[in-house]
Enzyme design. Structure first.
Site, PDB file in Angstrom:
ATOM      1  N   GLN A 318       0.593  -1.514   0.149  1.00 28.97           N
ATOM      2  CA  GLN A 318      -0.187   0.254  -0.153  1.00 28.97           C
ATOM      3  C   GLN A 318       0.838   1.247   0.473  1.00 28.97           C
ATOM      4  OE1 GLN A 318      -2.947  -0.512   3.155  1.00 28.97           O
ATOM      5  NE2 GLN A 318      -4.198   0.053   1.377  1.00 28.97           N
ATOM      6  N   THR A 320       2.976   2.065  -3.721  1.00 27.62           N
ATOM      7  CA  THR A 320       2.758   2.804  -4.505  1.00 27.62           C
ATOM      8  C   THR A 320       1.091   3.305  -5.033  1.00 27.62           C
ATOM      9  OG1 THR A 320       1.155   0.443  -6.058  1.00 27.62           O
ATOM     10  CG2 THR A 320       4.431   0.235  -5.375  1.00 27.62           C
ATOM     11  N   HIS A 321       0.227   3.206  -4.134  1.00 23.94           N
ATOM     12  CA  HIS A 321      -1.075   3.526  -4.704  1.00 23.94           C
ATOM     13  C   HIS A 321      -0.630   5.482  -4.397  1.00 23.94           C
ATOM     14  CE1 HIS A 321      -3.139   2.139  -0.342  1.00 23.94           C
ATOM     15  NE2 HIS A 321      -1.817   3.071  -0.346  1.00 23.94           N
ATOM     16  N   ASN A 322       0.269   5.239  -4.120  1.00 23.56           N
ATOM     17  CA  ASN A 322       0.584   7.435  -2.733  1.00 23.56           C
ATOM     18  C   ASN A 322       1.539   8.060  -4.128  1.00 23.56           C
ATOM     19  OD1 ASN A 322      -0.790   6.541  -0.533  1.00 23.56           O
ATOM     20  ND2 ASN A 322       0.694   5.915   0.098  1.00 23.56           N
ATOM     21  N   MET A 381      -7.277   8.262  -3.532  1.00 25.46           N
ATOM     22  CA  MET A 381      -5.618   8.616  -4.132  1.00 25.46           C
ATOM     23  C   MET A 381      -5.584   9.584  -5.074  1.00 25.46           C
ATOM     24  SD  MET A 381      -3.936   6.589  -2.792  1.00 25.46           S
ATOM     25  CE  MET A 381      -5.186   5.817  -1.627  1.00 25.46           C
TER      26      MET A 381
END
Length: 431
Positions: A318, A320-322, A381
Site C-alpha cells: 500500500q 505505490t497507490h500513493n 488516491m
C-alpha cells in the site's frame, strides 16, 4: 445498476433480501455470536470470506431496493444533505463527543456541552441529527448515551483516528477537487492534486509540517487495516514457510504489518523501512516484546537505491497507490540493487489493491459493490496524492519501464488487497 437488477421487481428484490438475511443469521448463529443489534454491548458479526460475500450480495440488493422505492427526486433530496450530515459528524469528533459520552450510563446535555466547550443548543442539534443515523441514543430527554456504532469509536483509538483524519484532512481536500483539476487539467501528482490545492504542501510534507497530525495518521492507517485491509491475502497467498532470514518492509510506516507477520511466522525477521521519524517512533513504541528481537526500524527513502542486501523478500504494501506513475517507476528502480544483492529468486511482493481491467466481465458475487470499493479507493488516491490504484497491466508497464528484467510470476487479485509476486530475471543480463 446492472440490466438484470433494473428488470427485477421490488418483490423479487425483497424476497432475495429475506433469503440472504436468513442465511447471514444462520451463519452468525453457527459461530455462537449473538445477533447484532444497536445496544452498546452488541457484538460485531464475524467476518469470514463466505460472510463477506453474503454481505456484498445483500448490500447490493438493499441498495437497489432503496433506489427503486425512492426514485431520482427523493434520492437526490437525501444525497445532497450528506455534506451537512458529515459536518455534524466532524463536530462530534472535533469536540470529543465520542469520548466525553461515558461508555456506561448517560450524560446530561448541559454537562456534555460544558465539557466540550460548546453551547447547549448546537451540541444538542448535532447529537440529535447523528441519532437519526443510529449514532448515540437519547433514551430520556436531555440525556445522551452510546449505542453499538458510536461506542466503537470510543473504544478503538485507531478506528476513531481513521474516521477523524478522513474528515479533518481528506474531505477538506476533496472539496477542492474541481479547483485543482481546472488549474492543472493535464497533470496529476502530489503537487497537482486537491490536497495540495487545499493545504499548500504535498501530503507527506504536510505531516512533517504538522507532527501533531502525523501520529493520528499512523493510528488511522492501523485502523484502516483493521477495518478492511488485514494481512489475510499476504498471509495466505505466498509460501512464507519456504523463506529464511529477513523480509524488508519498504515504506512500512509504523510496522503494523510486519508486527502481525512476525507473530504469524516466528522463523522470519522483518526490517521496517520508512522515511518518517514519527512513523518509526510510533512503531518502536507499539512493537510487542514477544517479537521485538525480530523487528528492526530504519529510516530510509524508497526513492534511493535499496541498501539492505541479502533479504529473503522485499515487501512493498500500500505504497505505490500513493504515487504518480513516474514516481512508482523510481520506487521499483530503487529496489533493483537490493534484489541484485540477494539470492536469485528473491521476490519483490507488491501488496496493493488491484483494479479490474476495463470491460472485465468476470462474474463475482456483489460485483458492483466489490468494484465500487476499489473505485472509491482510487478516488482517495486522486484527491490526496494525485495518484491512483492500478490494474495488473498498469503495474506490468511500470515494472518494465523501471527495469526490463522485472517479471511478474504470480498474481492474486481477489480479497481486500491483491498480491503480485515479481522477480528479477537474471538470465536477461546475458541475452
Amino acid at each position: 445498476m446492472s440490466s438484470g437488477t433494473r428488470n427485477s421487481s421490488i418483490i423479487l428484490l425483497a424476497e432475495g433480501i429475506l433469503e440472504n438475511a436468513k442465511e447471514i443469521t444462520r451463519q452468525v448463529q453457527l459461530t455462537g455470536t449473538a445477533l447484532p443489534d444497536f445496544s452498546s454491548t452488541a457484538e460485531e458479526a464475524p467476518s469470514t470470506p463466505g460472510f463477506q460475500k453474503l454481505q456484498a450480495r445483500l448490500r447490493t440488493q438493499l441498495e437497489d431496493l432503496q433506489l427503486l422505492i425512492d426514485g431520482p427526486r427523493t434520492f437526490y433530496r437525501h444525497f445532497l444533505m450528506r455534506g451537512y450530515e458529515i459536518a455534524a459528524f466532524q463536530i462530534a469528533l472535533d469536540f470529543d463527543f465520542f469520548v466525553l459520552i461515558p461508555s456506561e450510563g448517560d450524560i446530561r446535555l448541559e454537562d456534555l456541552a460544558s465539557k466540550a466547550g460548546l453551547d447547549q443548543d448546537r451540541t444538542g442539534r448535532v447529537v440529535r441529527l447523528l441519532i437519526t443515523h443510529r449514532f448515540f441514543q437519547e433514551r430520556k430527554p436531555g440525556f445522551f448515551s452510546h449505542n453499538s456504532f458510536s461506542i466503537a469509536l470510543q473504544r478503538d483509538d485507531e478506528m476513531r483516528s481513521m474516521v477523524h483524519y478522513s474528515f479533518d484532512e481528506m474531505l477538506k481536500a476533496s472539496a477542492e477537487a474541481s479547483v485543482a483539476l481546472k488549474a492543472h487539467p493535464l497533470q496529476s501528482d502530489s503537487v497537482h492534486c486537491p490536497f495540495y490545492a487545499r493545504f499548500g504542501v504535498p501530503i507527506f510534507e504536510y505531516y512533517a509540517k504538522y507532527p501533531e497530525n502525523s501520529g493520528r495518521f499512523a493510528q488511522a492507517m492501523a485502523g484502516w487495516r483493521k477495518m478492511t485491509n488485514n494481512v489475510v491475502e499476504l498471509r495466505d497467498n505466498y509460501p512464507w514457510a519456504s523463506l529464511k532470514g529477513t523480509v524488508v518492509d519498504i515504506g512500512g510506516g509504523s510496522g503494523h504489518v510486519s508486527i502481525e507477520m512476525a507473530k504469524l511466522f516466528p522463523h522470519l525477521s522483518f526490517a521496517v523501512q520508512d522515511g518518517g521519524d514519527d512513523m518509526l517512533a510510533q512503531g518502536r513504541r507499539l512493537v510487542p516484546s514477544d517479537v521485538r528481537s525480530r523487528i528492526s526500524f530504519t529510516k530510509a527513502n524508497f526513492f534511493e537505491p535499496q541498501r539492505y542486501k541479502g533479504a529473503s523478500a522485499y515487501l512493498i504494501r500500500q505504497c505505490t497507490h500513493n504515487w504518480a506513475d513516474h514516481d512508482v517507476v523510481r520506487i521499483f528502480k530503487a529496489v533493483v540493487p537490493g534484489l541484485e544483492g540477494s539470492d536469485e529468486g528473491t521476490p519483490l511482493l507488491i501488496n496493493d489493491m488491484i483494479l479490474p481491467e476495463p470491460g472485465d466481465d468476470v462474474e463475482r458475487e456483489g460485483t458492483r459493490i466489490w468494484e465500487r470499493e476499489r473505485r472509491q479507493a482510487d478516488m482517495v488516491m486522486l484527491m490526496c496524492f494525485g495518484a491512483k490504484q492500478r490494474t495488473v497491466k498498469e503495474f506490468q508497464a511500470l515494472l518494465h519501464e523501471a527495469d526490463p528484467r522485472y517479471v511478474i510470476r504470480k498474481i492474486h487479485e481477489q480479497g481486500a488487497l491483491g498480491l503480485i509476486e515479481v522477480h528479477l530475471d537474471r538470465g536477461q543480463e546475458s541475452r
